[in-house]
Design an enzyme around this catalytic site. Structure first.
Site, PDB file in Angstrom:
ATOM      1  N   HIS A   1       0.938  -1.122  -0.286  1.00  0.00           N
ATOM      2  CA  HIS A   1      -0.015  -0.096   0.004  1.00  0.00           C
ATOM      3  C   HIS A   1       0.807   0.917  -0.113  1.00  0.00           C
ATOM      4  O   HIS A   1       2.292   1.436   0.901  1.00  0.00           O
ATOM      5  CB  HIS A   1      -1.150  -0.284   1.756  1.00  0.00           C
ATOM      6  CG  HIS A   1      -1.805  -0.972   1.615  1.00  0.00           C
ATOM      7  ND1 HIS A   1      -2.155  -1.704   2.831  1.00  0.00           N
ATOM      8  CD2 HIS A   1      -2.706  -2.073   0.448  1.00  0.00           C
ATOM      9  CE1 HIS A   1      -2.938  -2.672   2.758  1.00  0.00           C
ATOM     10  NE2 HIS A   1      -3.754  -2.834   0.899  1.00  0.00           N
TER      11      HIS A   1
ATOM     12  N   TYR B   1       2.504   1.324  13.989  1.00  0.00           N
ATOM     13  CA  TYR B   1       3.713   2.296  13.055  1.00  0.00           C
ATOM     14  C   TYR B   1       2.495   3.922  12.675  1.00  0.00           C
ATOM     15  O   TYR B   1       1.478   4.346  13.356  1.00  0.00           O
ATOM     16  CB  TYR B   1       2.512   2.032  11.445  1.00  0.00           C
ATOM     17  CG  TYR B   1       1.405   1.438  10.595  1.00  0.00           C
ATOM     18  CD1 TYR B   1       1.196   2.342  10.249  1.00  0.00           C
ATOM     19  CD2 TYR B   1       1.400   0.293  11.254  1.00  0.00           C
ATOM     20  CE1 TYR B   1      -0.061   2.187   9.747  1.00  0.00           C
ATOM     21  CE2 TYR B   1      -0.580   0.392  11.055  1.00  0.00           C
ATOM     22  CZ  TYR B   1      -0.965   1.038   9.533  1.00  0.00           C
ATOM     23  OH  TYR B   1      -1.803   0.805   9.242  1.00  0.00           O
TER      24      TYR B   1
ATOM     25  N   LYS C   1       5.938   6.439   6.180  1.00  0.00           N
ATOM     26  CA  LYS C   1       6.054   4.858   8.034  1.00  0.00           C
ATOM     27  C   LYS C   1       6.617   4.879   8.546  1.00  0.00           C
ATOM     28  O   LYS C   1       7.694   4.623   8.061  1.00  0.00           O
ATOM     29  CB  LYS C   1       5.192   4.226   7.110  1.00  0.00           C
ATOM     30  CG  LYS C   1       3.799   4.471   6.357  1.00  0.00           C
ATOM     31  CD  LYS C   1       3.211   3.354   5.372  1.00  0.00           C
ATOM     32  CE  LYS C   1       1.841   2.955   5.284  1.00  0.00           C
ATOM     33  NZ  LYS C   1       1.491   1.835   4.346  1.00  0.00           N
TER      34      LYS C   1
ATOM     35  N   ASP D   1      -6.238  -6.268  -1.780  1.00  0.00           N
ATOM     36  CA  ASP D   1      -4.856  -6.980  -2.018  1.00  0.00           C
ATOM     37  C   ASP D   1      -4.448  -7.757  -3.029  1.00  0.00           C
ATOM     38  O   ASP D   1      -3.828  -7.641  -3.947  1.00  0.00           O
ATOM     39  CB  ASP D   1      -4.275  -7.043  -0.702  1.00  0.00           C
ATOM     40  CG  ASP D   1      -4.076  -6.276   0.233  1.00  0.00           C
ATOM     41  OD1 ASP D   1      -4.044  -4.692   0.460  1.00  0.00           O
ATOM     42  OD2 ASP D   1      -3.813  -6.649   1.546  1.00  0.00           O
TER      43      ASP D   1
END
Length: 184
Positions: free
Chosen positions: A62, A132, A72, A168
């Site tokens: 992603h 995260y 991230k 996904d």
């Protein structure tokens, strides 16, 4: 914190430097000054968590486009996963290349993922939980994903995913116009 360069430009693994005694230890997971010294992002707008119950669950790859492109920083707090980063920055000398590292509650290693890179992970144990930090808010219109097994990139996982979302798994083959936001 010890910042370790990976094979991808601007992607780092970060090893914590615990200071401990008989009670346990203390360690920083973020220091604005240490991140800034390397020119890394220091402004994070959300701290998120993700939990994967089943071993070999895959999530990713992603990323977001434009003003919502995000940095991230990933840390595992329970279990272990293989963290995968794919460089999709057109001006990068490592465009189209990927790297991976095992992140676990035991090794306490973190991953720094810069803007323009796709991110995904494969749980290596049951009951994996990660946290995260992200530098931009989620924007569904600018959300993109790359299929982990798109032949254009040759990402190799140590295990075939046992569980992957339909979204996904159904991501289209890499198309620069769509994936890199060159057309509407």
């Amino acid at each position: 914190m010890k910042f370790n360069e990976t094979s991808l430009q601007g992607v780092y693994t970060i090893d914590l430097e615990p200071r401990g005694d008989d009670r346990g230890f203390f360690s920083r997971v973020f220091c604005r000054d240490e991140f800034a010294e390397l020119g890394l992002e220091t402004n994070f707008v959300q701290f998120n968590t993700s939990f994967s119950r089943i071993k070999h669950t895959f999530r990713g790859m992603h990323y977001q486009l434009g003003k919502n492109a995000e940095v991230k920083v990933i840390k595992v707090v329970r279990g272990a996963l293989l963290d995968v980063v794919l460089d999709l920055r057109e001006d990068s000398p490592t465009f189209g290349k990927w790297t991976a590292a095992e992140l676990s509650a035991d090794n306490r290693t973190m991953m720094y993922v810069p803007r323009g890179c796709a991110h995904g992970f494969l749980s290596l144990t049951e009951d994996v939980e990660m946290v995260y930090f992200v530098s931009a808010f989620y924007d569904p219109e600018n959300e993109r994903s790359v299929r982990w097994n798109d032949p254009k990139f040759g990402i190799e996982l140590p295990f075939e995913p046992a569980l992957i979302s339909d979204k996904d798994a159904g991501t289209r083959d890499f198309d620069p116009a769509w994936h890199l936001g060159k057309t509407a």
